[in-house]
Structures are given as C-alpha cells and as structure tokens.
Design a protein around this motif. Structure first.
Motif, PDB file in Angstrom:
ATOM      1  N   CYS A  25       0.824  -1.701  -0.211  1.00  0.00           N
ATOM      2  CA  CYS A  25      -0.201  -0.442   0.006  1.00  0.00           C
ATOM      3  C   CYS A  25       1.167   1.447  -0.171  1.00  0.00           C
ATOM      4  O   CYS A  25       0.539   1.998  -0.336  1.00  0.00           O
ATOM      5  CB  CYS A  25      -0.864   0.081   1.161  1.00  0.00           C
ATOM      6  SG  CYS A  25      -2.075  -1.020   0.970  1.00  0.00           S
ATOM      7  N   ALA A  26       1.612   1.230   0.763  1.00  0.00           N
ATOM      8  CA  ALA A  26       2.549   2.713   0.278  1.00  0.00           C
ATOM      9  C   ALA A  26       3.335   2.693  -0.501  1.00  0.00           C
ATOM     10  O   ALA A  26       4.092   3.629  -0.744  1.00  0.00           O
ATOM     11  CB  ALA A  26       3.805   2.764   2.153  1.00  0.00           C
ATOM     12  N   TYR A  32       4.282   5.782  -6.084  1.00  0.00           N
ATOM     13  CA  TYR A  32       4.048   4.998  -7.971  1.00  0.00           C
ATOM     14  C   TYR A  32       2.913   6.357  -7.725  1.00  0.00           C
ATOM     15  O   TYR A  32       1.863   6.723  -8.829  1.00  0.00           O
ATOM     16  CB  TYR A  32       3.516   3.780  -7.669  1.00  0.00           C
ATOM     17  CG  TYR A  32       4.811   2.946  -7.872  1.00  0.00           C
ATOM     18  CD1 TYR A  32       5.566   2.718  -6.910  1.00  0.00           C
ATOM     19  CD2 TYR A  32       5.580   2.994  -9.141  1.00  0.00           C
ATOM     20  CE1 TYR A  32       6.235   1.393  -7.230  1.00  0.00           C
ATOM     21  CE2 TYR A  32       6.943   2.092  -9.496  1.00  0.00           C
ATOM     22  CZ  TYR A  32       7.147   1.655  -8.434  1.00  0.00           C
ATOM     23  OH  TYR A  32       8.833   1.095  -8.287  1.00  0.00           O
ATOM     24  N   GLY A  33       2.075   6.640  -6.465  1.00  0.00           N
ATOM     25  CA  GLY A  33       0.845   7.592  -6.991  1.00  0.00           C
ATOM     26  C   GLY A  33      -0.370   7.126  -7.094  1.00  0.00           C
ATOM     27  O   GLY A  33      -1.163   7.550  -7.966  1.00  0.00           O
ATOM     28  N   GLU A  34      -0.086   5.469  -6.773  1.00  0.00           N
ATOM     29  CA  GLU A  34      -1.792   4.894  -7.407  1.00  0.00           C
ATOM     30  C   GLU A  34      -2.368   5.068  -6.040  1.00  0.00           C
ATOM     31  O   GLU A  34      -1.544   4.608  -4.864  1.00  0.00           O
ATOM     32  CB  GLU A  34      -0.897   3.991  -8.254  1.00  0.00           C
ATOM     33  CG  GLU A  34      -0.996   4.021  -9.358  1.00  0.00           C
ATOM     34  CD  GLU A  34      -0.193   2.006  -9.874  1.00  0.00           C
ATOM     35  OE1 GLU A  34       0.329   1.824 -10.970  1.00  0.00           O
ATOM     36  OE2 GLU A  34      -0.498   1.658  -8.914  1.00  0.00           O
ATOM     37  N   THR A  35      -3.534   4.938  -6.205  1.00  0.00           N
ATOM     38  CA  THR A  35      -4.663   4.112  -4.957  1.00  0.00           C
ATOM     39  C   THR A  35      -4.479   3.037  -4.569  1.00  0.00           C
ATOM     40  O   THR A  35      -4.822   2.344  -5.837  1.00  0.00           O
ATOM     41  CB  THR A  35      -5.884   5.124  -5.048  1.00  0.00           C
ATOM     42  OG1 THR A  35      -6.078   6.032  -5.313  1.00  0.00           O
ATOM     43  CG2 THR A  35      -6.798   5.044  -4.054  1.00  0.00           C
ATOM     44  N   ALA A 100      -1.618  17.250  -6.405  1.00  0.00           N
ATOM     45  CA  ALA A 100      -0.702  16.437  -7.035  1.00  0.00           C
ATOM     46  C   ALA A 100      -0.879  15.947  -8.017  1.00  0.00           C
ATOM     47  O   ALA A 100      -0.973  14.649  -8.843  1.00  0.00           O
ATOM     48  CB  ALA A 100       0.008  16.458  -6.359  1.00  0.00           C
ATOM     49  N   ASN A 101      -2.748  14.711  -7.042  1.00  0.00           N
ATOM     50  CA  ASN A 101      -2.718  13.434  -7.764  1.00  0.00           C
ATOM     51  C   ASN A 101      -3.187  13.820  -8.712  1.00  0.00           C
ATOM     52  O   ASN A 101      -3.712  13.137  -9.981  1.00  0.00           O
ATOM     53  CB  ASN A 101      -3.477  12.919  -6.974  1.00  0.00           C
ATOM     54  CG  ASN A 101      -2.172  12.242  -5.699  1.00  0.00           C
ATOM     55  OD1 ASN A 101      -1.015  11.436  -5.695  1.00  0.00           O
ATOM     56  ND2 ASN A 101      -2.487  12.234  -4.376  1.00  0.00           N
ATOM     57  N   ALA A 102      -4.118  14.742  -8.645  1.00  0.00           N
ATOM     58  CA  ALA A 102      -5.187  15.156  -9.868  1.00  0.00           C
ATOM     59  C   ALA A 102      -4.389  15.774 -10.658  1.00  0.00           C
ATOM     60  O   ALA A 102      -4.682  14.807 -11.951  1.00  0.00           O
ATOM     61  CB  ALA A 102      -6.068  16.558  -9.204  1.00  0.00           C
ATOM     62  N   GLY A 103      -3.215  16.276 -10.504  1.00  0.00           N
ATOM     63  CA  GLY A 103      -2.807  16.788 -12.206  1.00  0.00           C
ATOM     64  C   GLY A 103      -1.822  15.354 -12.361  1.00  0.00           C
ATOM     65  O   GLY A 103      -2.102  15.793 -13.775  1.00  0.00           O
ATOM     66  N   SER A 180       8.605  14.306 -11.943  1.00  0.00           N
ATOM     67  CA  SER A 180       8.858  14.973 -11.296  1.00  0.00           C
ATOM     68  C   SER A 180       7.957  15.162 -10.095  1.00  0.00           C
ATOM     69  O   SER A 180       8.307  16.008  -9.516  1.00  0.00           O
ATOM     70  CB  SER A 180       9.386  16.405 -12.383  1.00  0.00           C
ATOM     71  OG  SER A 180      10.485  16.270 -13.636  1.00  0.00           O
ATOM     72  N   ALA A 181       6.629  15.556 -11.122  1.00  0.00           N
ATOM     73  CA  ALA A 181       6.067  15.872  -9.798  1.00  0.00           C
ATOM     74  C   ALA A 181       5.989  15.060  -8.640  1.00  0.00           C
ATOM     75  O   ALA A 181       5.521  14.941  -7.385  1.00  0.00           O
ATOM     76  CB  ALA A 181       4.343  15.467 -10.399  1.00  0.00           C
ATOM     77  N   ALA A 182       6.272  13.344  -8.556  1.00  0.00           N
ATOM     78  CA  ALA A 182       6.264  12.396  -8.070  1.00  0.00           C
ATOM     79  C   ALA A 182       7.028  12.244  -6.716  1.00  0.00           C
ATOM     80  O   ALA A 182       7.352  12.481  -5.790  1.00  0.00           O
ATOM     81  CB  ALA A 182       6.593  10.930  -8.375  1.00  0.00           C
ATOM     82  N   THR A 183       8.532  13.179  -7.696  1.00  0.00           N
ATOM     83  CA  THR A 183       9.442  13.225  -6.825  1.00  0.00           C
ATOM     84  C   THR A 183       9.103  14.349  -6.077  1.00  0.00           C
ATOM     85  O   THR A 183       9.899  14.988  -4.961  1.00  0.00           O
ATOM     86  CB  THR A 183      10.542  13.281  -7.935  1.00  0.00           C
ATOM     87  OG1 THR A 183      10.846  12.546  -8.531  1.00  0.00           O
ATOM     88  CG2 THR A 183      12.794  13.211  -7.081  1.00  0.00           C
TER      89      THR A 183
END
Length: 354
Positions: A25-26, A32-35, A100-103, A180-183
């Motif tokens: 989950c973490a 990876y920005g996934e729910t 950030a997740n929405a973008g 980059s957004a994930a970083t």
C-alpha cells in the motif's frame, strides 16, 4: 524500477502477510502515486485470503490519517489554537497531495487519450493500406495508379510514423513530468515527516520541562509547609513561654504586694515609735535647758565669789571644769536618718510592684 520489482523485494524483506500488504500500500500510494484497492492488492501479492488486503488497507488509511494530523505542542499556545494549527497543516498537506495526484491523473488521462487516438488512427491507416493493397491486387490492370496510390500510402505512412514518434515523445515528456511531480511529492512528504519529527521532539522537550517545573513547585510547596509547621511550633512555644512569664509575674506581683503591706505596717510602727522618741527628746531637751540655766547661775555665783576672794586677798578659785555640751540634734538626726531609711525601704517594693 517497477512496482512488481519493489513488491518482490518487499516479499523478501517482510514475512508477515499484513505487514507485506501495508508495505505494498505504501509503495503504491507514496512511490507510484496509485490509490490502492483490495482487489489490486490481492492481484499483486496473491497471499492470504481476501479479507487480509481489506484489513491491511483499513490499517494503512488509519495510519495515514493519524500521521497527517499535526499536534502543535507549543507551551505558550492555547489548546484550541494548537489544535486549529494542526488541523490547518493537515488540511494543507492533504489539499496539496490531492492537487498533485489530480494533476498526475490528468496527465495520465491525456497521454492515454492521445495514445489511443494515435493507435486508432494507425489502425485505420493500416486498414486503408490493406484495402488499397487489396484494391491493387484486384485492379492489377491499373499498375500505374496502384504505384501512385502506393506512394501516396507510403507517404501517409511516413506521416503517421512521424505523428506516432511525436506522440511517443509527448508521452515520454508527460511521463517525465509525472516523475518530477512524484519526486516533488516525495520531497514534500519527506520535509513534512522531518518537520513532524521536530515538532514531536519539541513537544517531548516541553513535556520534560513541564515535569521539572512541577517537581520544583512540589518541592517549594513542601518547604513552605515545613516552614509553616515550624512557625506554628515556635508560636505555640512563644505562647507557652508568655503564659509562664505571666504566671511568674503574677506570683512576683503578689509577693511584692505582701511585702508592701508588711512594709506599710512596719512604717506605721516606726512612725509611732518616732513620735514617742520625739516626745522623750522634747522632755530631755527641757530638762537639759533647765540644767544649763542652773549651770549658768552656778557659774555666775562662782565668778562673783572668785571676785570677792580676789578683792579680799585670797587666791582665785580655779574654773570648775564642766562637761562639754552635747549637741541635741545628734539623737534627733539619727532618728530622722532611721525614719528616712525605713521610708525608702517601704517605698522600694511598691515601685517594683508597679
């Protein structure tokens, strides 16, 4: 590194099923920005029953909510202000994470739409090329037109390839921007974790200082109680000493009152005795005056007789020696001195009693 590789590494590190699901989950949410969902977790891990990923997912979201709640433990802030500040920081962090997740999701959707459109366009072009080839086979008699159509299709294919390359470049760029957004999101989360650790350390230090102040206050209260108890004991001792002193003064006053009564009695007796002595002195003085008068007459007679004998040729009679006259004031002065001494002795206890 992909999600599957990270999951395999987590399998080697973690043996507990619930801990492994929480680790996955973490990885999905933070790296990876996934729910994460229960079905996706089970498909990726394939371990335990279906209730295991659901329970791990609930525990993961509970832990995330607990960590996102900030406790501003400053001793000078009221409890309501500290709670409001913590909720504000948690809301800001949650909003930034959602934005950030929405973008990232928008970038993914756009890239997927463009990829699907390019694929569909390529498929249409391939169908058109197949139709053209089929038409060329059926129309072999028009080779020139087929060659021209083939050239046109080849040019079109080149254009499609160029468009596909451009789309792939855009997709790569979108993926880089997403990375980059994930970083940036990971950096923000790391900074938030560091700030949260600082706040916790500050809270621990403040709590230690509060415990020290409380201990010092308790020690001061104990010392004040001890001083008050000693003061009460000294006051009780002073009251007892005052009572003893008052009792001794009353006894001494009674003794002095008795001595004064005795002295007054003695003074009255002395005054009576003095009066009798003065009467005797007056009588003695009268008798002495009479004797002095008689002595004067006798002296005059002796002088007259002596003169007569001188005139008759006889030797003169020598002067008769007489006792020196004792001053009368000596006895009276002694009596007065005795009376004065008795009066002073009678007055001295009276003044001491006062």
């Amino acid at each position: 590194m992909t999600l599957e590789i990270d999951i395999e590494a987590a399998r080697e590190r973690v043996s507990d099923t619930q801990a492994l699901y929480r680790e996955v989950c973490a990885l999905m949410f933070f790296r990876y920005g996934e729910t994460p969902t229960a079905n996706k977790l089970y498909q990726l891990v394939r371990k335990g029953s279906m209730s295991a990923p659901a329970k791990a997912l609930r525990d993961f979201w509970t832990e995330v909510r607990e960590k996102s709640r900030i406790d501003v433990g400053q001793p000078e802030l009221p409890a309501e202000v500290a709670a409001a500040a913590g909720e504000l920081a948690a809301t800001l962090w949650r909003l930034s994470s959602d934005a950030a997740n929405a973008g990232l999701e928008v970038f993914k959707q756009d890239a997927q739409r463009e990829t699907v459109a390019a694929t569909e366009h390529a498929q249409r072009m391939v169908a058109e090329r197949d139709a053209a080839i089929l038409a060329a086979e059926h129309a072999s008699h028009d080779v020139a037109e087929l060659g021209l159509e083939n050239a046109r299709l080849q040019a079109r294919l080149v254009e499609l390839e160029t468009a596909r390359a451009m789309l792939e470049g855009q997709l790569t760029q979108f993926r880089q921007e997403a990375a980059s957004a994930a970083t940036a999101l990971a950096d923000a989360r790391r900074d938030f974790a560091e700030e949260l650790g600082k706040l916790r350390r500050t809270h621990d230090q403040s709590e230690q200082r509060l415990i020290a102040v409380e201990k010092r206050a308790l020690m001061e209260i104990d010392s004040e109680r001890t001083a008050a108890r000693q003061a009460r004991q000294e006051l009780q001792a002073s009251i007892e000493r005052a009572a003893e002193v008052q009792t001794s003064h009353q006894a001494e006053r009674d003794q002095l009152r008795d001595a004064l009564s005795t002295a007054k009695t003695q003074l009255a007796a002395s005054m009576t005795r003095c009066a009798s002595i003065e009467g005797e002195l007056a009588a003695k003085r009268t008798a002495l005056d009479e004797q002095m008068a008689a002595s004067g007459l006798l002296r005059e007679r002796l002088e007259a007789l002596s003169n007569q004998m001188v005139e008759g040729g006889r030797p003169p009679i020598s002067n008769v020696p007489h006792r020196p006259r004792r001053p009368l004031s000596t006895g009276k002065r002694g009596v007065r001195r005795e009376l004065k001494f008795t009066d002073m002795a009678a007055r001295r206890p009276t003044s001491s009693g006062r």
